[in-house]
Design a protein around this motif. Structure first.
Motif, short mmCIF file in Angstrom:
data_model
loop_
_atom_site.label_atom_id
_atom_site.label_comp_id
_atom_site.label_asym_id
_atom_site.label_seq_id
_atom_site.Cartn_x
_atom_site.Cartn_y
_atom_site.Cartn_z
N VAL A 181 -7.91 2.94 -13.25
CA VAL A 181 -9.33 2.97 -13.57
C VAL A 181 -10.15 2.48 -12.37
CG1 VAL A 181 -11.15 1.95 -15.01
CG2 VAL A 181 -9.02 2.74 -16.06
N LEU A 182 -9.71 1.40 -11.75
CA LEU A 182 -10.44 0.84 -10.61
C LEU A 182 -10.49 1.83 -9.45
CD1 LEU A 182 -9.20 -2.88 -10.61
CD2 LEU A 182 -11.25 -1.91 -11.68
N ARG A 183 -9.39 2.53 -9.23
CA ARG A 183 -9.37 3.52 -8.15
C ARG A 183 -10.31 4.69 -8.46
NH1 ARG A 183 -8.82 1.66 -3.43
NH2 ARG A 183 -6.86 0.60 -3.01
N GLU A 184 -10.38 5.07 -9.72
CA GLU A 184 -11.33 6.12 -10.12
C GLU A 184 -12.76 5.67 -9.84
OE1 GLU A 184 -10.66 7.10 -14.19
OE2 GLU A 184 -8.52 7.51 -13.90
N LEU A 185 -13.05 4.40 -10.12
CA LEU A 185 -14.38 3.87 -9.84
C LEU A 185 -14.65 3.86 -8.34
CD1 LEU A 185 -14.45 0.84 -12.33
CD2 LEU A 185 -15.62 3.03 -12.59
N ASN A 186 -13.66 3.46 -7.54
CA ASN A 186 -13.81 3.48 -6.08
C ASN A 186 -14.17 4.86 -5.58
OD1 ASN A 186 -11.13 1.07 -5.44
ND2 ASN A 186 -13.31 0.75 -5.72
N GLN A 187 -13.50 5.88 -6.12
CA GLN A 187 -13.74 7.25 -5.67
C GLN A 187 -15.17 7.71 -5.95
OE1 GLN A 187 -10.68 9.54 -7.56
NE2 GLN A 187 -9.02 8.57 -6.40
N HIS A 188 -15.81 7.08 -6.94
CA HIS A 188 -17.20 7.42 -7.26
C HIS A 188 -18.18 6.44 -6.61
CE1 HIS A 188 -15.11 9.73 -10.43
NE2 HIS A 188 -16.16 10.54 -10.35
N GLY A 189 -17.68 5.62 -5.68
CA GLY A 189 -18.56 4.76 -4.90
C GLY A 189 -18.70 3.34 -5.39
N THR A 190 -18.11 3.00 -6.54
CA THR A 190 -18.21 1.63 -7.06
C THR A 190 -17.33 0.70 -6.24
OG1 THR A 190 -18.61 2.47 -9.30
CG2 THR A 190 -17.94 0.17 -9.09
N ALA A 191 -17.89 -0.42 -5.82
CA ALA A 191 -17.11 -1.45 -5.13
C ALA A 191 -16.50 -2.39 -6.16
CB ALA A 191 -18.00 -2.23 -4.17
N VAL A 192 -15.30 -2.84 -5.88
CA VAL A 192 -14.59 -3.75 -6.78
C VAL A 192 -14.21 -5.01 -6.01
CG1 VAL A 192 -12.53 -4.12 -8.19
CG2 VAL A 192 -13.70 -1.90 -8.24
N LEU A 193 -14.55 -6.17 -6.55
CA LEU A 193 -14.11 -7.45 -6.00
C LEU A 193 -13.15 -8.06 -7.01
CD1 LEU A 193 -14.26 -9.64 -3.84
CD2 LEU A 193 -16.22 -10.62 -5.06
N LEU A 194 -11.90 -8.19 -6.60
CA LEU A 194 -10.82 -8.61 -7.51
C LEU A 194 -10.31 -9.99 -7.13
CD1 LEU A 194 -8.67 -7.75 -9.73
CD2 LEU A 194 -7.28 -6.96 -7.80
N ILE A 195 -10.28 -10.89 -8.10
CA ILE A 195 -9.62 -12.18 -7.93
C ILE A 195 -8.28 -12.11 -8.64
CG2 ILE A 195 -9.70 -14.66 -8.38
CD1 ILE A 195 -12.71 -14.51 -8.43
N THR A 196 -7.20 -12.33 -7.92
CA THR A 196 -5.87 -12.33 -8.52
C THR A 196 -4.96 -13.23 -7.71
OG1 THR A 196 -3.99 -10.96 -9.21
CG2 THR A 196 -5.13 -10.30 -7.20
N HIS A 197 -3.95 -13.78 -8.40
CA HIS A 197 -2.93 -14.57 -7.71
C HIS A 197 -1.63 -13.79 -7.53
CE1 HIS A 197 -5.42 -18.04 -9.35
NE2 HIS A 197 -5.36 -18.26 -8.07
N LYS A 198 -1.61 -12.57 -8.07
CA LYS A 198 -0.39 -11.77 -8.01
C LYS A 198 -0.38 -10.97 -6.70
CE LYS A 198 -0.30 -11.44 -13.05
NZ LYS A 198 -0.31 -10.53 -14.23
N LEU A 199 0.56 -11.29 -5.84
CA LEU A 199 0.56 -10.71 -4.50
C LEU A 199 0.79 -9.21 -4.52
CD1 LEU A 199 2.37 -13.51 -2.46
CD2 LEU A 199 -0.06 -13.21 -2.98
N ASP A 200 1.54 -8.71 -5.51
CA ASP A 200 1.72 -7.26 -5.63
C ASP A 200 0.38 -6.57 -5.86
OD1 ASP A 200 4.49 -7.09 -5.28
OD2 ASP A 200 4.87 -7.63 -7.36
N GLU A 201 -0.50 -7.22 -6.63
CA GLU A 201 -1.81 -6.64 -6.90
C GLU A 201 -2.72 -6.76 -5.67
OE1 GLU A 201 -1.75 -7.66 -11.68
OE2 GLU A 201 -3.28 -8.55 -10.41
#
Length: 506
Positions: A181-201
């Protein structure tokens, strides 16, 4: 790429504590940007300033290269900034649709429920989400509540979406769907700021900004680094999940005999399981399949309708939580703030919670403050709890430090059994490492440990045996060295395995 948001030399203090010090950051349009750091590094304070919940003491913020003044979340929302908090901002008695309406500014009091539901249904179809829009959110499992929070922001069509630990309550499959879903949003120009502790993510993002002690350490493209690099940036060293050493378990210590409870899909049904001295039994399962209810039955919070629970042969079925605690059983609940702590209380009161009437801390009904303070100061030192003082309200601490308080208290109270439900949810890799070292230390001391975690890799590293729960039942129990993650995942999704018993073996 065009800049969506720029932060220039932002600083923020709380009294004498410096939460942010001269922080600068750029988030580009259509990128997925990760904010990485230890608990207490300043990530939540920074995103609080960006989303209007906090106001910086100095510095400035630009949106689309124009300076803005964010005095409230409403200001941020009007500029296309939406935030999904780690601890949900939902009204439990309202439906998903009603929560979206309540969180939609500028639409007036007469916003139509039917139109909102149709728009949300369209979003669910577009992103292949399955959310019961008419259900009160309090009746949804935590994963569905997370999607409800995300839908609120998608409905507002934000241009910058901030997500604080969004996968902490999602299954692995749901986490994959979220990143789609986040990648779909990126493709339409939406920026995403993600806080995570999971290094794979983290490595799935385009760039990562690493913070330490309120400052930005570095911003790098994830294509140019690996997990070891990220770990060094964040805590100054490479971390690793501790692993259990092979050792035979002792005699049976915690035993559940054919226990059942009420509660629909989450009810426990004819469940039998045992945990031996010096053994960790991991509970694997999709959130909402009875793990929380099982732990609460053992801890005396829920009510057993049939069956028995024994600790060292002593029946503790339906004993009060205080009696269960006196029997030597400690309980780390899955939600540290809602179930494990009193946020307005300081460390002293939270660390002695449940023991305030014991002779060690009380005399003639009065708390011995000096003794309680000494115990709190010892706990702060032993568990490396980052706090200004033992009088600091725990709701002002980072999630990792709050979790350490719960674990410190329960390890002090427990002498035989530790129930640890999601003990590392939402904490950084350094804290995870220390928590698991504590669990393995208690295993060596002969504790029986029942551990529930969403991280299957960690269950395999720590558990002697793994029990899979599905709809309130045990779908199978395995020696962790004799089963694969694929087999466990198959059972978690409701599959069957001819080699697994219908009822767990003691």
């Amino acid at each position: 790429m065009e800049s969506q948001l720029r932060v220039h030399h932002l600083s923020k203090r709380f009294g004498n504590f410096v939460a942010l010090s001269d922080v600068s950051l750029e988030i580009r349009r259509g990128e997925m940007h990760c904010l990485l750091g230890e608990n207490g590094a300043g990530k939540s304070t920074l995103t609080g300033c960006i989303s209007g919940y906090l106001q910086a003491d100095s510095g400035s913020i630009d949106v689309l290269d124009r300076p803005v003044h964010l005095r409230s979340p409403l200001d941020a929302c009007r500029l296309g900034i939406g935030m999904v908090h780690q601890h949900f901002v939902l009204v439990p008695t309202l439906t998903v649709v009603e929560n979206v309406i309540a969180g939609t500014p500028g639409r007036g009091l007469l916003q139509k429920t039917k139109e909102t539901k149709e728009a949300l249904s369209t979003l669910c179809r577009r992103h292949k989400l399955q959310v019961d829009l008419d259900a009160p959110v309090g009746e949804l499992d935590v994963g569905q509540q997370q999607w409800a929070e995300i839908l609120k922001c998608l409905y507002l069509d934000v241009s910058l979406l901030i997500l604080d630990e969004p996968t902490a309550v999602l299954t692995p499959q749901e986490s994959v769907r979220l990143f789609d879903v986040l990648r779909e949003l990126n493709q339409h120009g939406t920026a995403v700021l993600l806080i995570t502790h999971k290094l794979d993510e983290v490595l799935q993002c385009d760039r990562v900004t690493v913070m330490r002690k309120g400052k930005v350490v570095t911003t790098v493209a994830t294509a140019d680094c690996d997990k070891a690099d990220l770990s060094k940036f964040m805590v100054g060293r490479v971390t690793a999940t501790p692993r259990r050493d092979p050792r035979p378990p002792g005699e049976l210590r915690l035993e559940m005999r054919n226990i059942s409870s009420s509660g629909g899909r989450r009810a426990i049904s004819n469940l039998s399981l045992g945990v031996h001295r010096g053994e960790i039994v991991g509970i694997a399962g999709v959130s909402g399949n009875g793990q929380k209810e099982l732990f609460e039955l053992i801890a005396g919070i829920g009510r057993v309708l049939a069956g028995q629970i024994l600790c060292d042969g002593v029946d503790v079925t339906n004993a009060s939580p205080a009696a269960v605690s006196r029997a030597g059983i400690g309980h780390v609940p899955q939600d540290r703030y809602a179930e494990g702590l009193v946020g307005e209380f300081g460390l002293i009161d939270n660390l002695t919670l449940g023991r305030q009437r014991d002779p060690e801390f009380s005399r003639f009904g009065f708390l011995l403050r000096r003794r309680a303070r000494h115990f709190a100061e010892q706990s702060v030192e032993r568990f490396s709890i980052a706090t200004r003082s033992v009088d600091t309200p725990v709701n002002t601490l980072s999630g990792g430090n709050a979790q350490k308080i719960v674990i410190a208290r329960e390890l002090f109270q427990a002498s035989k059994v530790l129930l640890a439900n999601q003990p590392t949810r939402g904490v950084d890799v350094g804290v995870i490492e220390s928590i698991y070292q504590l669990l393995l230390e208690k295993r060596r001391e002969g504790y029986a440990i029942l551990l529930a975690s969403d991280e299957l890799d960690d269950l395999f590293a720590l558990s002697d045996r793994i029990a899979v729960m599905y709809e309130g039942r045990i779908a199978g129990v395995f020696d962790s060295d004799d089963v694969s993650i694929e087999q466990i995942g198959h059972l978690m999704a409701g599959g069957t395995d001819s080699s697994s018993p219908n009822r767990a073996e003691i």
